[in-house]
Design an enzyme around this catalytic site. Structure first.
Site, PDB file in Angstrom:
ATOM      1  N   LEU A 108       0.881  -1.012  -0.190  1.00 23.71           N
ATOM      2  CA  LEU A 108       0.074  -0.064   0.005  1.00 23.71           C
ATOM      3  C   LEU A 108       0.662   1.150   0.047  1.00 23.71           C
ATOM      4  CD1 LEU A 108      -2.801  -0.921   2.686  1.00 23.71           C
ATOM      5  CD2 LEU A 108      -3.170  -0.814   0.102  1.00 23.71           C
ATOM      6  N   ASP A 109       0.537   2.132  -0.898  1.00 26.58           N
ATOM      7  CA  ASP A 109       1.566   3.331  -1.052  1.00 26.58           C
ATOM      8  C   ASP A 109       1.531   4.290   0.231  1.00 26.58           C
ATOM      9  OD1 ASP A 109      -0.566   5.440  -1.304  1.00 26.58           O
ATOM     10  OD2 ASP A 109      -0.726   4.766  -3.494  1.00 26.58           O
ATOM     11  N   LEU A 110       2.182   5.292   0.368  1.00 26.65           N
ATOM     12  CA  LEU A 110       2.428   6.122   1.469  1.00 26.65           C
ATOM     13  C   LEU A 110       1.023   6.363   1.955  1.00 26.65           C
ATOM     14  CD1 LEU A 110       4.403   7.457   3.549  1.00 26.65           C
ATOM     15  CD2 LEU A 110       4.359   9.455   1.853  1.00 26.65           C
TER      16      LEU A 110
END
Length: 250
Positions: A108-110
């Site tokens: 999952l991205d930032l």
């Protein structure tokens, strides 16, 4: 010839031991950290068997363990990586001290949040990331704009964004609240920042993205930042394993 005699690629062996992902293993080999039978490796194109002595940083591989998996409620603001050159906080820095070394199943991205699966088995992580598992990833997505449901329906045909082809996306409008809307989005692959790129492309920038399910595993009522192990019996059932096969599936 049986599997033990044929052996496995060294990167797969390191991942199976739970030390790292296959990609990380290749970087470790390039850095000269891995040796086989006393010879430092310079390429990952090496096959080893149980008779070979594999060392990482001079240490033998740990014994293979039963595959284990945890559900983690990732907060926004953390990277899904073991280290960041810019020094930004990562999910692995927030793990409980009692946790073994684990690898994420996908990322999952930032700025994304929600369910992230963690496992001690790098080979298992790689297998569960493949679209061939048929496991859907489901999200609640808040977008900006007055949503046209016909646009959403067309995503089921796939879409190309800046030369990148994305497969079928199922998107359902849950509620429109003024200039924003909440959607339920499901997809089978999940390429890097796929949802954000696709919805920006059709004119609905993503303001919030929460993964609620990965295959049969649900975020449920897991609190933000909480980690909870999936019971071995449940894990074996969902992976189609027996207790005897769970160590050998890789």
């Amino acid at each position: 010839m049986n599997d033990a005699m044929k052996g496995d690629r060294i990167a797969k062996v390191l991942a199976r031991a739970g030390l790292c992902s296959r990609r990380e293993a290749e970087r470790w080999i390039e850095a000269g950290r891995v040796s086989v039978n006393g010879q430092k490796l310079t390429t990952p194109a090496v096959t080893v068997t149980g008779d070979d002595q594999v060392l990482v940083d001079g240490n033998p591989l740990p014994d293979a363990e039963e595959p284990r998996m945890w559900r983690y409620h990732k907060p926004a603001g953390l990277l899904t990586t073991h280290s960041d050159p810019e020094g930004r906080p990562t999910i692995f820095q927030k793990m409980p001290q009692k946790m073994p070394r684990v690898i994420s199943v996908g990322r999952l991205d930032l700025n994304s949040e929600g369910l992230l699966l963690l496992t001690n088995d790098g080979g298992l992580a790689r297998r569960l990331e493949l679209p061939s598992t048929g496991w859907l990833r489901r999200y609640r997505v808040r977008v900006n704009g007055r949503v046209d449901e016909n646009k959403l329906a067309k995503l089921a045909e796939g879409v190309t964004v800046e030369g990148q082809r994305y497969g079928r996306i199922q998107a359902i409008l849950d509620v429109q609240k003024g200039a924003n809307a909440w959607l339920t989005v499901s997809l089978a692959e999940g390429k890097n920042r796929e949802i954000r790129k696709v919805f920006d492309h059709i004119g609905y920038p993503v303001g919030r993205l929460i993964r609620t399910a990965y295959g049969p595993f649900q975020l449920g009522k897991l609190d933000r930042g909480q980690v909870e192990e999936i019971r071995p019996k449940v894990l074996r059932e969902q992976l189609g394993l027996t207790a005897d096969k769970s160590k050998r599936h890789r």
